[in-house]
Design an enzyme around this catalytic site. Structure first.
Site, PDB file in Angstrom:
ATOM      1  CB  ALA A  66     -12.164 -20.636  -0.261  1.00 55.67           C
ATOM      2  N   GLY A 111     -14.563 -16.357   1.224  1.00 56.22           N
ATOM      3  CA  GLY A 111     -14.715 -17.170   2.425  1.00 56.22           C
ATOM      4  C   GLY A 111     -14.314 -16.432   3.694  1.00 56.22           C
ATOM      5  CD  GLU A 114     -18.806 -17.237   1.721  1.00 55.96           C
ATOM      6  OE1 GLU A 114     -17.660 -17.538   1.339  1.00 55.96           O
ATOM      7  OE2 GLU A 114     -19.821 -17.747   1.250  1.00 55.96           O
ATOM      8  CD  GLU A 134     -17.231 -15.700  -2.981  1.00 56.83           C
ATOM      9  OE1 GLU A 134     -17.636 -14.536  -3.225  1.00 56.83           O
ATOM     10  OE2 GLU A 134     -17.050 -16.129  -1.827  1.00 56.83           O
TER      11      GLU A 134
HETATM   12  N1  CO8 Z   1      -6.333 -18.227  -2.274  1.00 53.74           N
HETATM   13  C1  CO8 Z   1      -5.049 -18.610  -2.463  1.00 53.74           C
HETATM   14  N2  CO8 Z   1      -4.006 -17.741  -2.456  1.00 53.74           N
HETATM   15  C2  CO8 Z   1      -4.305 -16.445  -2.281  1.00 53.74           C
HETATM   16  C3  CO8 Z   1      -5.607 -15.983  -2.095  1.00 53.74           C
HETATM   17  C4  CO8 Z   1      -6.677 -16.939  -2.084  1.00 53.74           C
HETATM   18  N3  CO8 Z   1      -7.953 -16.601  -1.877  1.00 53.74           N
HETATM   19  N4  CO8 Z   1      -5.582 -14.634  -1.954  1.00 53.74           N
HETATM   20  C5  CO8 Z   1      -4.288 -14.281  -2.057  1.00 53.74           C
HETATM   21  N5  CO8 Z   1      -3.512 -15.360  -2.251  1.00 53.74           N
HETATM   22  C6  CO8 Z   1      -2.055 -15.411  -2.410  1.00 53.74           C
HETATM   23  C7  CO8 Z   1      -1.632 -14.900  -3.777  1.00 53.74           C
HETATM   24  O1  CO8 Z   1      -1.752 -15.923  -4.750  1.00 53.74           O
HETATM   25  C8  CO8 Z   1      -0.205 -14.499  -3.503  1.00 53.74           C
HETATM   26  O2  CO8 Z   1       0.581 -15.655  -3.487  1.00 53.74           O
HETATM   27  P1  CO8 Z   1       2.068 -15.647  -4.173  1.00 53.74           P
HETATM   28  O3  CO8 Z   1       2.842 -14.622  -3.361  1.00 53.74           O
HETATM   29  O4  CO8 Z   1       2.547 -17.048  -3.978  1.00 53.74           O
HETATM   30  O5  CO8 Z   1       1.877 -15.223  -5.582  1.00 53.74           O
HETATM   31  C9  CO8 Z   1      -0.254 -13.973  -2.066  1.00 53.74           C
HETATM   32  O6  CO8 Z   1      -1.449 -14.508  -1.499  1.00 53.74           O
HETATM   33  C10 CO8 Z   1      -0.330 -12.458  -2.000  1.00 53.74           C
HETATM   34  O7  CO8 Z   1      -1.433 -12.057  -2.804  1.00 53.74           O
HETATM   35  P2  CO8 Z   1      -1.280 -10.950  -3.967  1.00 53.74           P
HETATM   36  O8  CO8 Z   1       0.102 -10.951  -4.524  1.00 53.74           O
HETATM   37  O9  CO8 Z   1      -2.400 -11.176  -4.927  1.00 53.74           O
HETATM   38  O10 CO8 Z   1      -1.496  -9.619  -3.123  1.00 53.74           O
HETATM   39  P3  CO8 Z   1      -2.098  -8.240  -3.639  1.00 53.74           P
HETATM   40  O11 CO8 Z   1      -1.878  -7.260  -2.532  1.00 53.74           O
HETATM   41  O12 CO8 Z   1      -1.590  -7.910  -4.982  1.00 53.74           O
HETATM   42  O13 CO8 Z   1      -3.690  -8.504  -3.783  1.00 53.74           O
HETATM   43  C11 CO8 Z   1      -5.804  -9.342  -3.064  1.00 53.74           C
HETATM   44  C12 CO8 Z   1      -4.445  -8.811  -2.630  1.00 53.74           C
HETATM   45  C13 CO8 Z   1      -6.619  -8.233  -3.761  1.00 53.74           C
HETATM   46  C14 CO8 Z   1      -6.542  -9.787  -1.813  1.00 53.74           C
HETATM   47  C15 CO8 Z   1      -5.615 -10.520  -4.059  1.00 53.74           C
HETATM   48  O14 CO8 Z   1      -4.704 -11.444  -3.493  1.00 53.74           O
HETATM   49  C16 CO8 Z   1      -6.885 -11.271  -4.367  1.00 53.74           C
HETATM   50  O15 CO8 Z   1      -7.690 -10.798  -5.162  1.00 53.74           O
HETATM   51  N6  CO8 Z   1      -7.065 -12.469  -3.765  1.00 53.74           N
HETATM   52  C17 CO8 Z   1      -8.185 -13.314  -4.066  1.00 53.74           C
HETATM   53  C18 CO8 Z   1      -9.455 -12.807  -3.413  1.00 53.74           C
HETATM   54  C19 CO8 Z   1     -10.619 -13.698  -3.770  1.00 53.74           C
HETATM   55  O16 CO8 Z   1     -10.994 -13.814  -4.912  1.00 53.74           O
HETATM   56  N7  CO8 Z   1     -11.222 -14.336  -2.750  1.00 53.74           N
HETATM   57  C20 CO8 Z   1     -12.337 -15.217  -2.948  1.00 53.74           C
HETATM   58  C21 CO8 Z   1     -11.857 -16.606  -3.131  1.00 53.74           C
HETATM   59  S1  CO8 Z   1     -13.156 -17.700  -3.575  1.00 53.74           S
HETATM   60  C22 CO8 Z   1     -13.950 -18.036  -2.152  1.00 53.74           C
HETATM   61  O17 CO8 Z   1     -13.615 -17.595  -1.097  1.00 53.74           O
HETATM   62  C23 CO8 Z   1     -15.114 -18.950  -2.349  1.00 53.74           C
HETATM   63  C24 CO8 Z   1     -15.620 -19.559  -1.082  1.00 53.74           C
HETATM   64  C25 CO8 Z   1     -16.613 -20.634  -1.439  1.00 53.74           C
HETATM   65  C26 CO8 Z   1     -15.931 -21.867  -1.914  1.00 53.74           C
HETATM   66  C27 CO8 Z   1     -16.860 -22.935  -2.209  1.00 53.74           C
HETATM   67  C28 CO8 Z   1     -16.259 -24.329  -2.016  1.00 53.74           C
HETATM   68  C29 CO8 Z   1     -15.700 -24.946  -3.233  1.00 53.74           C
END
Ligand code: CO8
Length: 257
Positions: A66, A111, A114, A134
């Site tokens: 998400a 997400g 999921e 998460e």
């Molecule tokens: N949301 C928003 N932006 C994201 C997300 C995300 N989940 N994942 C990556 N991005 C963005 C980064 O911010 C970055 O943006 P920018 O270039 O503007 O800085 C771009 O995508 C590229 O990402 P990275 O530079 O971080 O790329 P890396 O190769 O270094 O890393 C990863 C890749 C490991 C996937 C890393 O991006 C990461 O850890 N992402 C987050 C993963 C995560 O934690 N996902 C879970 C999110 S929470 C969730 O899904 C909860 C669902 C339930 C919600 C309940 C309702 C409220």
């Protein structure tokens, strides 16, 4: 590809959905979920639909979760509304009457995982990474992960993943039953074409009934579920598919459904 948050292409009853926010690793935000709901309005109304394939744009991510930027400042009520929007939409996807298959082409986190869990099955590229991270963000899975993950991989492995937040590679995802197959990323397209041919060539009503029997049966005790199977089996003799399928076998030709 246009800049809509999801790209939809439909060919011969096979719908292909591509999550299209590659700069944010295809993270799920409200706009994308609204688009998915509109696409489902369309897909649910199509009698000619045979299968749905879902993937992510680019070579890096299926869906990295998400959208964290959109979620950060939410109040509990807003978080609940966001989770409800996602849960409702994802359940509609899961309950489409045809097979829904995730082609996981990279990061499949939070997400995203999921979303893949709501698909009937998933295949992964060898660079795919799965996880429910998460807890690293101070929250828990909110798009169904605490419920669908244990149903798919068992409670012990699900608890490991949702409480540690650790990421697993495609081979481990295969070993625990989170995905059905692992292949090179370049082979995903070939898999999609093969699957489209396979599912496109089968009796469409039979495929729908098979899915219904599995899904509805899983929510029932065994005796009720077996009775459901018998009803759907008998019903398959009421249409033209059974006669064509069995006649084609006996006449040593391909059936035409
Ligand atoms: N949301 C928003 N932006 C994201 C997300 C995300 N989940 N994942 C990556 N991005 C963005 C980064 O911010 C970055 O943006 P920018 O270039 O503007 O800085 C771009 O995508 C590229 O990402 P990275 O530079 O971080 O790329 P890396 O190769 O270094 O890393 C990863 C890749 C490991 C996937 C890393 O991006 C990461 O850890 N992402 C987050 C993963 C995560 O934690 N996902 C879970 C999110 S929470 C969730 O899904 C909860 C669902 C339930 C919600 C309940 C309702 C409220």
């Amino acid at each position: 590809m246009n800049d809509a948050p999801i790209h939809l292409a439909i060919d011969a009853g096979i719908a292909r959905l591509t999550m299209n926010r590659p700069k944010a690793l295809n993270a799920l935000n409200s706009a994308l979920l609204s688009e998915l709901a509109s696409i489902l309005d369309d897909l649910e109304s199509r009698d000619d639909l045979r299968a749905v394939l879902i993937t992510g744009e680019g070579e890096k991510a299926f869906v990295a979760g998400a959208d964290i930027a959109e979620m950060r400042d939410k109040t509990p009520d807003e978080a609940r509304a966001f989770a409800s929007q996602a849960l409702t939409t994802i359940k509609r996807l899961e309950r489409l009457p045809v097979p829904v298959v995730a082609l996981v082409n990279g990061f499949c986190l939070g997400g995203g995982c999921e979303l893949a869990l709501a698909c009937d099955w998933a295949v992964a590229s060898d660079n795919a990474v799965f996880g429910q991270p998460e807890v690293l963000l101070g929250v828990i899975p909110g798009f169904g992960g605490t419920q669908r993950l244990p149903r798919r991989v068992g409670p012990a492995m699900a608890l490991d993943l949702v409480t540690t937040g650790r990421k697993i590679d495609a081979q481990e995802a295969l070993r625990i039953g989170l995905v059905n197959q692992v292949m090179f990323q370049a082979e995903l397209e070939q898999y999609a074409e093969t699957l489209a041919k396979q599912l496109g060539g089968n009796g469409p009503q039979a495929v729908r009934s098979a899915k219904q029997a599995v899904h509805d049966g899983m929510d029932q005790d065994l005796d009720s579920a077996l009775a459901l199977e018998t009803s759907l089996f008998a019903l398959s003799f009421a249409g033209s598919e059974q006669s064509e399928g069995m006649s084609a076998f006996l006449e040593k030709r391909k059936p035409s459904f």
